[in-house]
Each structure stands twice: as C-alpha cells, then as structure tokens.
Design an enzyme around this catalytic site. Structure first.
Site, mmCIF file in Angstrom:
data_model
loop_
_atom_site.group_PDB
_atom_site.id
_atom_site.type_symbol
_atom_site.label_atom_id
_atom_site.label_comp_id
_atom_site.label_asym_id
_atom_site.label_seq_id
_atom_site.Cartn_x
_atom_site.Cartn_y
_atom_site.Cartn_z
ATOM 1 N N ARG A 16 -6.010 -25.163 3.141
ATOM 2 C CA ARG A 16 -4.874 -26.143 2.563
ATOM 3 C C ARG A 16 -3.583 -26.171 2.620
ATOM 4 O O ARG A 16 -2.857 -26.760 2.367
ATOM 5 C CB ARG A 16 -5.678 -26.301 1.068
ATOM 6 C CG ARG A 16 -6.795 -26.964 0.714
ATOM 7 C CD ARG A 16 -7.643 -26.946 -0.418
ATOM 8 N NE ARG A 16 -6.703 -27.556 -1.372
ATOM 9 C CZ ARG A 16 -6.684 -27.505 -2.914
ATOM 10 N NH1 ARG A 16 -7.808 -26.816 -3.256
ATOM 11 N NH2 ARG A 16 -6.237 -28.229 -3.729
ATOM 12 N N GLN A 72 -13.157 -6.998 4.412
ATOM 13 C CA GLN A 72 -14.269 -7.930 4.037
ATOM 14 C C GLN A 72 -14.802 -8.296 5.494
ATOM 15 O O GLN A 72 -14.337 -9.242 6.103
ATOM 16 C CB GLN A 72 -14.021 -9.039 3.284
ATOM 17 C CG GLN A 72 -15.209 -9.833 2.758
ATOM 18 C CD GLN A 72 -14.891 -10.729 1.742
ATOM 19 O OE1 GLN A 72 -13.704 -11.029 1.294
ATOM 20 N NE2 GLN A 72 -15.746 -11.522 1.064
ATOM 21 N N GLU A 154 -18.754 -21.439 -11.887
ATOM 22 C CA GLU A 154 -17.714 -21.872 -10.898
ATOM 23 C C GLU A 154 -17.805 -23.255 -10.711
ATOM 24 O O GLU A 154 -18.686 -24.029 -10.919
ATOM 25 C CB GLU A 154 -18.055 -21.270 -9.577
ATOM 26 C CG GLU A 154 -17.689 -19.767 -9.512
ATOM 27 C CD GLU A 154 -16.305 -19.320 -9.728
ATOM 28 O OE1 GLU A 154 -15.486 -20.177 -9.471
ATOM 29 O OE2 GLU A 154 -15.816 -18.138 -9.863
ATOM 30 N N ARG A 318 26.147 -11.874 6.445
ATOM 31 C CA ARG A 318 24.689 -11.429 7.231
ATOM 32 C C ARG A 318 24.569 -9.763 7.214
ATOM 33 O O ARG A 318 25.104 -8.944 6.807
ATOM 34 C CB ARG A 318 24.861 -11.634 8.567
ATOM 35 C CG ARG A 318 25.242 -13.106 8.915
ATOM 36 C CD ARG A 318 25.587 -13.396 10.300
ATOM 37 N NE ARG A 318 24.581 -13.092 11.410
ATOM 38 C CZ ARG A 318 25.051 -13.193 12.515
ATOM 39 N NH1 ARG A 318 26.168 -13.715 13.009
ATOM 40 N NH2 ARG A 318 24.102 -12.548 13.484
ATOM 41 N N ALA A 410 50.570 -13.951 15.888
ATOM 42 C CA ALA A 410 49.880 -15.009 15.633
ATOM 43 C C ALA A 410 49.397 -15.449 16.901
ATOM 44 O O ALA A 410 50.375 -15.715 18.219
ATOM 45 C CB ALA A 410 50.532 -16.269 15.103
#
Length: 440
Positions: A16, A72, A154, A318, A410
């Site tokens: 989902r 699993q 459930e 950063r 500059a």
C-alpha cells in the site's frame, strides 16, 4: 532494569506504500522506519535485538550496530516471523516482540511492559490500547472474571471476526512480551485457520491460554506510541508526530525554536543551549550545533556548528562543513566540505567548497572557490590563512593558497598563491573610451 531480548518484525513489503522501497526503509525524520523500534529497544536495555526480514530485502545498512538479523523464508505471518528469529534470541530471557512499522514505541514503554510481565508471572503479556475507531486492528477479547486475555481476533479479512468482536475497542498493538520457553513451545503449534492462511502471532496467546497459562495485558495510554504505518498518509502523520516530539525535546533542553510548524530537525541532531532556530530552517544528517548560535531560515546537512555561530538567512551548509566558534555564514552562502576558522565570516552571496579558512578572515560578497576541474573530474583545495580579506567578486581557482593577512582586489580571478600580507590584483586594467555614447 530487567534484561530481555527483542524481536523486530520487518518482513512485510508494504504494497500500500506503492513504492519500490521496502516499507520499513522509508525514513521518518532522517532515520529508517525500522531503526526507530530497534533504537528504542536498545535504550530500554535489550541484551539482544533480532530484526526479521524477507529473503529479498537487506536491512543491514539501516540497522544500528550490534543488531542481529534473521530471515523469514516464506511470508507466513507474524508467527512465522518470530519463529524465524527464535534461534537468535538470548536463551532464558523474556522476549519482547515489536513491529518495524510501529516506529514511535518508546524505550520507557518497552521497559514498563517488561517489568509488568515479570511482575505478573504470566507466560505472555501484550501491550494494548483503547481507540475510538479500532478499524483494521486486532481486537482483544478478555476473560470477564479475571481480566486476563482470552484471545486476539484479527480483522484483516471478512470472516476473521464476528460482529460482536468488531465492537471491541481495545486493540492489539502488536507489541508483546513472552516467556522464552513458553513462546518456543507455543509457536510451532500455531495453525493457519484464518482467511489469510497465515500464522498469526496472537494465536500463540490462545495456545498458551488453552494449556492453562496466564496471558496478561498492559494498557498503553499514549496511542501515538503504538500507531502503525501502512501507507504514505500514515507515514506523513507519524512523521509529524515524531517531528513535534523532536522539537519539544530540544526546546525543553534550552533551544529556542521560533516556529515549530515551519522547522524540520532530524532525529539524532545535537543542539546546544540558548541557540535560536528561526522559521523556515531544516537541519539534517549528522549535524551538530553548539551553544548561543543563531540559525535563520537555512538548510544544514551534515554540518558542525560550534558555539556562537551565525547562519543565514538562506544559507546552505552541506556535509563536511565546520564553522568554528563565532564564525558566520550569511545570506545566500553555500559551504561544502570546508573549515571556516574561529571568528571568520562569509557574509554574502558566496560559494565555499573544499577550503580551509583560518581565524578572523572576511570573505567579501560573491567570493567563489572554483574547486572543480571538469576535464580531470577532480576537486582541489583552497587554503586561506588568518586575517585574510577578499574583495567582492573574487574567484579563487583551486588549488591556491592565500597567506595570513593577504588581500584580494575586487573582481579578481586568483590563480596563483598570494603571499602573506600581499594584495592580489587579478583583473584587466580599466580603459575608458571617451565619447562612446555619442558614436553614430
């Protein structure tokens, strides 16, 4: 503090979420979802933590150091997930079961559950809560005489629960504490007689109850601690709750946050006392901020900010940036992988990348370090000494160094090293053309 093991179930794909990223790897305030319950278990004193995932998902890089993993092999429900983890848990200790998609469970709630379980002498203790709308959650059925848990029903599919059971508002939070021996005995006997054909972990409670063991319940009052995530709407809602708690923790620790609603701070960020965070600020990654700093409407990611520093407005710091004590990164300044010395200032409209700047230097507006060679695809370093002053619109073409007390005129493009206390003038001499405006 009672010792225990913890199993975190994280094998579900979360369809989902509509994402190629496994559900538990989506981030909440800069931290993978699955890492939240793992860290809570660590803080609660878990001796061993095992995270169960499916064969196709590698969670290793998202987990804190010391976390064990188990696989699993097939998607056979929450009972199958815990059964896969049992060989990895510490023998003889209570086993706390958590869900990788229930991220706001606190270390305090976990420890209180373990303490309640040990005190009750029950074979299992489940954390429950009461909701006004319990739709989608497993319902807790209690013995009317003893108050002990009879079973959890459930509600994943039609037919799992009766209409009467659907009226129950006390729900299974998915958080349990089991006696290790009792759990290892009950799990293999859990069946798959349900609409999904899966082993539901709460059915282990029924097995224990049927053989005469006590199943207790511990009610959690804070509903947010047990909210689960099934889609991106829930992810946003829980992220907002987590963010508010992070901000409140900082404010209670002595940080002023002017407008929490417009401030984003990741989990794990350190901020010192009497620092002020102004609206529109985002602080991410491994950022640390010292005391008495001012952060104005800026974006910080992986930066180190020492005491008394001023940042912003509209600065972008950063990863690898360090601003030492009383330094300044001002308006529209971007700094990356650079060390700005104590008391040094980069006040306006500048980009500083891959540079080391000594103390008490001042970089004029629009000072740029040209650190990237597009031909060789390499970056080079700029070294600026103490007390250096650059004129406005100075470009420093790396690799280059400016000695202590040096100046630049500059508009200069500096390609050679500048000795200490020297003035670098690297611009074309002005030439005026008289009468130019009167030309035909």
């Amino acid at each position: 503090m009672t010792s225990f093991s913890a199993v975190v179930m994280a094998a579900g794909q979360g369809t989902r979420m509509r994402s190629a990223t496994p559900k538990v790897l989506h981030e909440i305030c800069g931290r993978p979802m699955v890492a939240w319950p793992v860290l809570a278990a660590q803080e609660a004193g878990a001796e061993r933590i095992v995270v169960v995932s499916s064969p196709s998902v590698d969670l290793t890089t998202a987990l804190p150091d010391g976390t064990r993993t188990a696989t699993q092999p097939i998607s056979d429900g929450t009972g199958g997930a815990v059964l896969a983890a049992l060989p990895e848990v510490a023998p003889g200790l209570p086993v706390v079961v958590l869900s990788g998609d229930v991220p706001l469970v606190s270390s305090q709630a976990i420890q209180e559950l373990v303490d309640a379980h040990v005190a009750s002498g029950a074979a299992a203790t489940m954390a429950t809560t009461v909701l006004d709308d319990a739709s989608g959650y497993g319902r807790v059925v209690r013995d009317q005489t003893t108050g002990h848990v009879v079973r959890v029903v459930e509600t994943k599919a039609p037919g799992d629960a009766t209409p009467e059971e659907l009226e129950i508002r006390e729900i299974n939070t998915g958080i349990f504490c089991f006696d290790h021996v009792a759990l290892a005995d009950a799990l293999p006997r859990v069946g798959t007689d349900n609409a999904q054909g899966e082993k539901y972990l709460p059915d282990a409670l029924t097995v224990l109850r049927d053989q005469g063991d006590v199943v207790a319940a511990y009610v959690v009052d804070d509903h947010a601690l047990v909210l689960g995530i099934n889609d991106r709407v829930a992810l946003a809602d829980i992220t907002a709750l987590a963010q508010r708690r992070i901000l409140e923790d900082h404010m209670r620790a002595g940080v002023t946050i002017i407008d929490p609603a417009s401030t984003r701070i990741d989990a794990g960020i350190t901020i010192g006392q009497d620092t002020t965070i102004e609206p529109g600020t985002t602080i991410k990654g491994a950022t640390t901020i010292g005391e008495r700093c001012s952060i104005k409407c800026s974006y910080l990611d992986g930066a180190t900010i020492e005491d008394g520093v001023s940042v912003g407005p509209f600065a972008y710091l950063r990863p690898g940036t360090r601003l030492r004590t009383n330094a300044k990164a001002g308006t529209f300044v971007e700094i990356k992988n650079s060390d700005i010395g104590e008391g040094s200032k980069v006040p306006h409209l500048s980009y500083i990348g891959d540079a080391d700047i000594g103390p008490d230097s001042n970089l004029g507006a629009a000072t740029i370090t040209a650190n990237y060679d597009s031909k060789s695809k390499t970056k080079s370093k700029t070294t600026i000494g103490a007390g250096v002053k650059t004129g406005v619109d100075t470009t420093l073409v790396a690799p280059v160094s400016l000695g202590d007390g040096a100046y630049t005129a500059a508009g200069s493009v500096v390609t050679q090293d500048v000795p200490a206390r020297a003035l670098a003038v690297a611009r074309a001499r002005q030439h005026n053309i008289e009468g130019y405006a009167d030309r035909e």
